[in-house]
Write an enzyme that holds these catalytic residues in place. Structure first.
Site, PDB file in Angstrom:
ATOM      1  N   GLY A  17       0.785  -1.248  -0.027  1.00 13.94           N
ATOM      2  CA  GLY A  17       0.115   0.089  -0.038  1.00 13.94           C
ATOM      3  C   GLY A  17       0.914   1.266   0.090  1.00 13.94           C
ATOM      4  O   GLY A  17       0.580   2.016  -0.671  1.00 13.94           O
ATOM      5  N   SER A 108      -2.191 -12.999  -3.762  1.00 16.60           N
ATOM      6  CA  SER A 108      -0.954 -13.899  -3.154  1.00 16.60           C
ATOM      7  C   SER A 108      -0.649 -15.021  -4.113  1.00 16.60           C
ATOM      8  O   SER A 108      -1.445 -15.516  -4.437  1.00 16.60           O
ATOM      9  CB  SER A 108      -0.726 -13.993  -1.685  1.00 16.60           C
ATOM     10  OG  SER A 108       0.068 -14.862  -1.500  1.00 16.60           O
ATOM     11  N   SER A 109       0.664 -15.276  -4.405  1.00 13.85           N
ATOM     12  CA  SER A 109       0.909 -16.321  -4.962  1.00 13.85           C
ATOM     13  C   SER A 109       0.622 -17.653  -4.272  1.00 13.85           C
ATOM     14  O   SER A 109       0.329 -18.912  -4.751  1.00 13.85           O
ATOM     15  CB  SER A 109       2.194 -16.417  -5.331  1.00 13.85           C
ATOM     16  OG  SER A 109       3.218 -16.431  -4.460  1.00 13.85           O
ATOM     17  N   CYS A 110       0.365 -17.621  -2.871  1.00  8.33           N
ATOM     18  CA  CYS A 110       0.133 -18.771  -2.165  1.00  8.33           C
ATOM     19  C   CYS A 110      -1.296 -19.461  -2.659  1.00  8.33           C
ATOM     20  O   CYS A 110      -1.862 -20.360  -2.109  1.00  8.33           O
ATOM     21  CB  CYS A 110       0.150 -18.372  -0.753  1.00  8.33           C
ATOM     22  SG  CYS A 110      -1.220 -17.351  -0.147  1.00  8.33           S
ATOM     23  N   TYR A 137      -4.798 -18.334   4.700  1.00  5.80           N
ATOM     24  CA  TYR A 137      -4.505 -17.080   4.351  1.00  5.80           C
ATOM     25  C   TYR A 137      -4.886 -17.125   2.745  1.00  5.80           C
ATOM     26  O   TYR A 137      -5.483 -16.255   2.265  1.00  5.80           O
ATOM     27  CB  TYR A 137      -2.985 -16.504   4.560  1.00  5.80           C
ATOM     28  CG  TYR A 137      -2.667 -15.564   3.887  1.00  5.80           C
ATOM     29  CD1 TYR A 137      -3.102 -14.240   4.112  1.00  5.80           C
ATOM     30  CD2 TYR A 137      -1.701 -15.438   2.615  1.00  5.80           C
ATOM     31  CE1 TYR A 137      -2.756 -12.837   3.467  1.00  5.80           C
ATOM     32  CE2 TYR A 137      -1.386 -14.051   1.926  1.00  5.80           C
ATOM     33  CZ  TYR A 137      -1.971 -12.941   2.318  1.00  5.80           C
ATOM     34  OH  TYR A 137      -1.444 -11.860   2.015  1.00  5.80           O
ATOM     35  N   LYS A 141      -7.399 -15.149   0.274  1.00  6.18           N
ATOM     36  CA  LYS A 141      -7.273 -14.351  -0.795  1.00  6.18           C
ATOM     37  C   LYS A 141      -8.170 -15.002  -2.150  1.00  6.18           C
ATOM     38  O   LYS A 141      -8.485 -14.431  -3.044  1.00  6.18           O
ATOM     39  CB  LYS A 141      -5.669 -14.697  -1.134  1.00  6.18           C
ATOM     40  CG  LYS A 141      -4.992 -13.902  -0.142  1.00  6.18           C
ATOM     41  CD  LYS A 141      -5.193 -12.151  -0.266  1.00  6.18           C
ATOM     42  CE  LYS A 141      -4.335 -11.485   0.423  1.00  6.18           C
ATOM     43  NZ  LYS A 141      -4.740  -9.980   0.603  1.00  6.18           N
ATOM     44  N   HIS A 180       8.828 -12.521   6.451  1.00  2.68           N
ATOM     45  CA  HIS A 180       8.920 -13.322   5.375  1.00  2.68           C
ATOM     46  C   HIS A 180      10.539 -13.592   5.153  1.00  2.68           C
ATOM     47  O   HIS A 180      11.213 -12.959   5.832  1.00  2.68           O
ATOM     48  CB  HIS A 180       8.403 -12.625   3.984  1.00  2.68           C
ATOM     49  CG  HIS A 180       6.799 -12.756   4.056  1.00  2.68           C
ATOM     50  ND1 HIS A 180       5.969 -11.785   4.300  1.00  2.68           N
ATOM     51  CD2 HIS A 180       6.001 -13.675   3.686  1.00  2.68           C
ATOM     52  CE1 HIS A 180       4.856 -11.827   4.190  1.00  2.68           C
ATOM     53  NE2 HIS A 180       4.825 -13.010   3.903  1.00  2.68           N
TER      54      HIS A 180
END
Length: 313
Positions: A17, A108-110, A137, A141, A180
């Site tokens: 953000g 997210s890529s997850c 999570y 998403k 992370h």
């Protein structure tokens, strides 16, 4: 999107953000709306509705989320699912109710199955089981993507979604337990150097592959999609290049100037074996990343030394 358009950036104090706000200001957008979590609880439907009723934003960048690394995701499973579901549902619904011009939801890529073929194509969503450690999570998403699609289908809302790869850079979280991999390693190597330690311990085997992108590139891609993309299907944002955790650690070791050894703790989880985004869709639209990994890591370490490390001294 016009220079005087009313733009709400949800999550403006987070890494993504804040990068979006920097990008918008750099591009000459003046009418940017932000609220801190103490000013506006995005988990409260009443507060979100009141905010939208008062401000009536034209464009919304939905970057607000509860985020963290493997440990945080696996420890606070209920919080990661509950908080993220409420945040996205409240904002997306309010954007529909108040007839916002457009909304971009950042995921997210997850979201992809743990054992999905590589590289990860957008059509692989919901084709297999998720990685267990961050399943709550990921489910939140995925729900955000489906909310945008559903509001488009039912109400004709121009709500789009983009899924960034693993991010790092200015504004990152360097907490020793909740960070992370890149900020976690930067902090570990820096502290080991300062304390003259002989080795740095790294979670897992070091064999998983990960793709990383500097956060300012994601902000650039987000603005690009807000201006250029109006389709139902979501878009991957990434570099299309990955690296093993071991090689990443060696690179960060070099950048921080640590001279000791690496010790891999095989008792700790590796997570998904590989996560490389297929970015052909975004590339075909005309966008490509600009910050290469080594340059981005140098920037991130410089930021850590200037902004984070002095606070902890």
């Amino acid at each position: 999107m016009q220079a005087n358009s009313k733009i709400y950036v949800a999550g403006h104090r987070g890494m993504v953000g804040s990068a979006i706000v920097r990008k918008l200001r750099k591009e000459g957008y003046k009418n940017i709306i932000t609220r801190t979590s103490s000013e506006l609880d995005l988990r409260s439907q009443e507060e979100v509705n009141t905010f939208f009723d008062e401000q009536k934003p034209d464009y919304i960048f939905l970057a607000a989320a509860k985020v963290g690394g493997i440990l945080a995701n696996n420890t606070y499973r209920a919080d990661f699912l509950y908080d993220n579901l409420l945040i996205e549902a409240n904002i997306i619904h309010a954007a529909y109710q108040h007839k916002a011009e457009k909304l971009l939801f950042l995921g997210s890529s997850c979201i992809y199955p743990k054992m999905a073929p590589q590289p990860l194509k957008e059509e692989y969503l919901l084709t297999g089981l998720l990685e267990t450690t961050n399943e709550p999570y990921a489910i939140a998403k995925i729900t955000g993507i489906k909310l945008c699609e559903a509001y488009r289908d039912q109400y004709g809302c121009n709500f789009i979604s983009a899924m960034p790869t693993n991010l790092y850079g200015q504004g990152d979280n360097y907490h020793p337990g909740n960070s992370h991999v890149i900020p976690g390693l930067i902090r570990k190597f820096h502290e080991a150097k300062v304390q003259n330690k002989e080795q740095v311990e790294i979670w897992g085997t070091g064999t998983p592959f990960r793709e990383f992108m500097y956060v300012d590139d994601v902000a650039d891609a987000s603005l690009f999609l807000m201006k250029q993309y109006n389709e139902k299907s979501f878009v991957n944002i990434g570099a299309g290049i990955d690296i093993t955790i071991k090689d990443l650690a060696i690179l960060i070791k070099e950048i921080t100037g640590f001279t000791g050894d690496l010790a891999f703790d095989h008792s700790k989880p590796d997570g998904t074996p590989r996560k490389l985004m297929d970015v052909s869709k975004l590339s075909a639209l005309g966008w490509k990343y600009t910050v290469h990994l080594k340059d981005g890591l140098k920037k991130a370490y410089s930021f850590f030394q200037q902004e984070i490390e002095p606070v902890n001294s």
